[in-house]
Design an enzyme around this catalytic site. Structure first.
Site, mmCIF file in Angstrom:
data_model
loop_
_atom_site.group_PDB
_atom_site.id
_atom_site.type_symbol
_atom_site.label_atom_id
_atom_site.label_comp_id
_atom_site.label_asym_id
_atom_site.label_seq_id
_atom_site.Cartn_x
_atom_site.Cartn_y
_atom_site.Cartn_z
ATOM 1 C CE LYS A 133 -2.995 3.126 0.690
ATOM 2 N NZ LYS A 133 -4.135 3.494 -0.130
ATOM 3 C CG ASN B 66 -0.790 6.076 -1.878
ATOM 4 O OD1 ASN B 66 -1.332 5.868 -2.962
ATOM 5 N ND2 ASN B 66 -1.483 6.171 -0.760
ATOM 6 C CB CYS C 10 -3.008 9.117 0.122
ATOM 7 S SG CYS C 10 -4.669 8.915 0.767
HETATM 8 N N1 SAJ Z 1 -1.260 15.315 -8.576
HETATM 9 C C1 SAJ Z 1 -0.339 15.986 -9.358
HETATM 10 N N2 SAJ Z 1 -0.031 15.481 -10.585
HETATM 11 C C2 SAJ Z 1 -0.625 14.346 -11.049
HETATM 12 C C3 SAJ Z 1 -1.547 13.654 -10.250
HETATM 13 C C4 SAJ Z 1 -1.843 14.160 -9.005
HETATM 14 O O1 SAJ Z 1 0.203 17.017 -8.962
HETATM 15 O O2 SAJ Z 1 -0.313 13.967 -12.186
HETATM 16 C C5 SAJ Z 1 -1.610 15.824 -7.246
HETATM 17 C C6 SAJ Z 1 -3.098 16.076 -7.060
HETATM 18 O O3 SAJ Z 1 -3.481 17.317 -7.585
HETATM 19 C C7 SAJ Z 1 -3.239 16.001 -5.556
HETATM 20 C C8 SAJ Z 1 -2.199 14.941 -5.174
HETATM 21 O O4 SAJ Z 1 -1.334 14.827 -6.283
HETATM 22 O O5 SAJ Z 1 -2.884 17.230 -4.950
HETATM 23 C C9 SAJ Z 1 -2.795 13.584 -4.858
HETATM 24 O O6 SAJ Z 1 -3.891 13.313 -5.711
HETATM 25 P P1 SAJ Z 1 -4.094 11.931 -6.476
HETATM 26 O O7 SAJ Z 1 -5.299 12.070 -7.323
HETATM 27 O O8 SAJ Z 1 -2.834 11.535 -7.124
HETATM 28 O O9 SAJ Z 1 -4.293 10.864 -5.322
HETATM 29 P P2 SAJ Z 1 -5.249 10.749 -4.038
HETATM 30 O O10 SAJ Z 1 -4.491 11.184 -2.834
HETATM 31 O O11 SAJ Z 1 -6.571 11.374 -4.260
HETATM 32 O O12 SAJ Z 1 -5.440 9.143 -3.973
HETATM 33 C C10 SAJ Z 1 -4.305 8.308 -3.873
HETATM 34 C C11 SAJ Z 1 -4.456 7.165 -4.877
HETATM 35 N N3 SAJ Z 1 -3.203 6.396 -4.972
HETATM 36 C C12 SAJ Z 1 -2.668 6.060 -6.163
HETATM 37 O O13 SAJ Z 1 -3.156 6.378 -7.220
HETATM 38 C C13 SAJ Z 1 -1.435 5.229 -6.128
HETATM 39 C C14 SAJ Z 1 -5.615 6.259 -4.434
HETATM 40 O O14 SAJ Z 1 -5.720 5.145 -5.289
HETATM 41 C C15 SAJ Z 1 -5.398 5.796 -2.999
HETATM 42 O O15 SAJ Z 1 -6.470 4.992 -2.549
HETATM 43 C C16 SAJ Z 1 -5.334 7.032 -2.132
HETATM 44 O O16 SAJ Z 1 -4.213 7.813 -2.555
HETATM 45 C C17 SAJ Z 1 -5.166 6.599 -0.681
HETATM 46 O O17 SAJ Z 1 -6.161 6.689 0.071
HETATM 47 O O18 SAJ Z 1 -4.109 6.098 -0.310
#
Ligand code: SAJ
Length: 405
Positions: A198, A202, A252
């Site tokens: 997990k 992330n 996360c």
């Molecule tokens: N972000 C970027 N660039 C990107 C993608 C995201 O800057 O290309 C930023 C987003 O704007 C945000 C942050 O990253 O601020 C996190 O957002 P996210 O959409 O990447 O992820 P979370 O935190 O909403 O959800 C993640 C997910 N993990 C993965 O994709 C590996 C989700 O599947 C998990 O269940 C969740 O963390 C968790 O609860 O751990």
């Protein structure tokens, strides 16, 4: 019967999903107000498809209470904050919930921890509780969630899952329970591997975003458009770079990788650097905004507005949000935030100078920093009139006076 402990962003949809698929579920939360809201027929946060799922689950008999139940399976889904100073997980909520379960659980009950925890947490903090309370009959399982806010309901149904158990037979039983709704593959393994997997998932995303963010800085120095570079590089069949942006928020991606850095400080250097790179972005965008103000002859920060307060698009969650990080940096360097802030997803007051309508927001503004690409504005620069836009996520499209990263 399953008792889901903790009815937050993960526990609630999980409880609803099981209930809507024929499992008898009682959801327990120590927050009486939250339980009362659910019992009054309202969900507690906004998420695509959640209201319908809630209605289905209520029809199918899901119950909400502050009391722990006597049943065969418990799913603990409480927050795991991290200690910002020593970068370690704080297992206090998980420990408290597991202790409370052990007080009521019947013999040979199954205790599933779904909360995200650092590798070794169950061995260090949960297993000793079983010894202390003489409850070694209780079977421990770790079933980390993978759903992404914004698409939780669909991902609950379709994502693959991991179940880590001491006893493979118990693992199979828990897998069957999740298979009541989960159409993905369910991998069975040991507890420590499940914990590590997990956090690794992330961390992979954090490192990939950090790479994109570093490329943004390199491209800026070199006079290239990072978004175009990434778009073209990603045409390679084995390249998949994520998007740079004004920082990484949520509970996360900017948090979990620190569990590894905190526990393995001598070894996890590359991960530490990635996290620091991501954390540097909000301040980087702030500098860029001040530069753009000078370019556009704007000397009064109150003529600049910040659009977006949540950690990403189309969610209502502001935890660790890049906007909050940016306002903190601004307060530190410039003695307070004069910029107006607006987010259509955040109705409550979170920061000073927050306004609650687009009209009020745009009034008197000459420049907007688009921190979050909510659907309200994505690809629609006209929403902001002809104001100059700082668009670190590249969500507004080309043309006009738009500054990307
Ligand atoms: N972000 C970027 N660039 C990107 C993608 C995201 O800057 O290309 C930023 C987003 O704007 C945000 C942050 O990253 O601020 C996190 O957002 P996210 O959409 O990447 O992820 P979370 O935190 O909403 O959800 C993640 C997910 N993990 C993965 O994709 C590996 C989700 O599947 C998990 O269940 C969740 O963390 C968790 O609860 O751990």
């Amino acid at each position: 019967m399953v008792n889901v402990i903790g009815l937050g962003y993960i526990g609630l949809p999980t409880a609803l999903m099981m209930a809507a698929h024929g499992v008898e579920v009682v959801g327990t939360d120590y927050n009486a107000e939250l339980v009362a809201t659910l019992n009054a027929g309202h969900t507690t946060f906004k998420e695509e498809g959640l209201d319908q799922l809630f209605a289905d689950a209520v029809k199918d008999g899901v119950k909400f209470t502050t009391e722990y139940q006597i049943c065969d399976t418990y799913i603990v889904s409480v927050p795991t904050p991290y200690d910002k100073v020593n970068k370690k997980i704080d297992p206090a909520y998980v420990v408290a919930a597991c202790k409370a379960v052990l007080e009521v659980a019947p013999e040979k009950a199954i205790l599933v921890v779904e909360s995200t925890i650092s590798p070794g947490t169950i061995d260090r903090f949960v297993r000793p509780l079983l010894v202390e309370t003489d409850r070694q009959d209780v079977a421990l399982v770790h079933a980390p969630e993978r759903i992404i806010p914004g698409n939780m309901v669909s991902e609950l149904l379709h994502n693959n899952r991991t179940i880590g158990a001491d006893d493979p037979e118990v693992g199979k039983r828990v897998a069957a329970l999740y298979a009541s709704f989960c159409q993905g593959e369910i991998a069975l393994t040991g507890i420590r591997t499940a914990e590590m997997t997990k956090v690794v998932e992330n961390t992979f995303r954090a490192v990939n975003i950090a790479f994109a963010n570093e490329l943004a800085k390199v491209c800026r120095v070199g006079g290239m458009d990072v978004h175009e570079v990434i778009r073209i590089a990603n045409k390679h069949p084995r390249v998949n770079i994520l998007n740079p942006g004004p920082g990484v928020g949520g509970h996360c991606i900017p948090v979990d990788p620190w569990f590894l850095v905190g526990d393995y400080p001598e070894t996890a250097n590359f991960i530490r650097l990635a996290l620091q790179t991501n954390a540097s972005m909000s301040e980087y965008v702030l500098h860029r905004a001040y530069e753009a103000m000078r370019e556009n002859g704007i000397d009064d920060p109150s003529k600049v507005g910040i659009y977006g307060l949540t950690y990403k698009e189309d969610v209502d969650d502001v935890r660790e949000s890049p906007t909050l990080q940016m306002l903190e940096a601004q307060a530190e360097h410039l003695g307070g935030a004069a910029m107006k802030v607006y987010d259509p997803w955040v109705e409550r007051d979170v920061v000073p100078n927050q306004v609650h309508s687009m009209e009020e927001f745009l009034d008197g503004l000459e420049m907007v920093i688009v921190m979050v690409g909510h659907s309200q504005v994505k690809g629609k620069p006209k929403v902001f009139g002809n104001r100059a836009l700082i668009d670190p996520r590249n969500v507004m499209g080309d043309g006009g006076n738009v500054w990307k990263l």
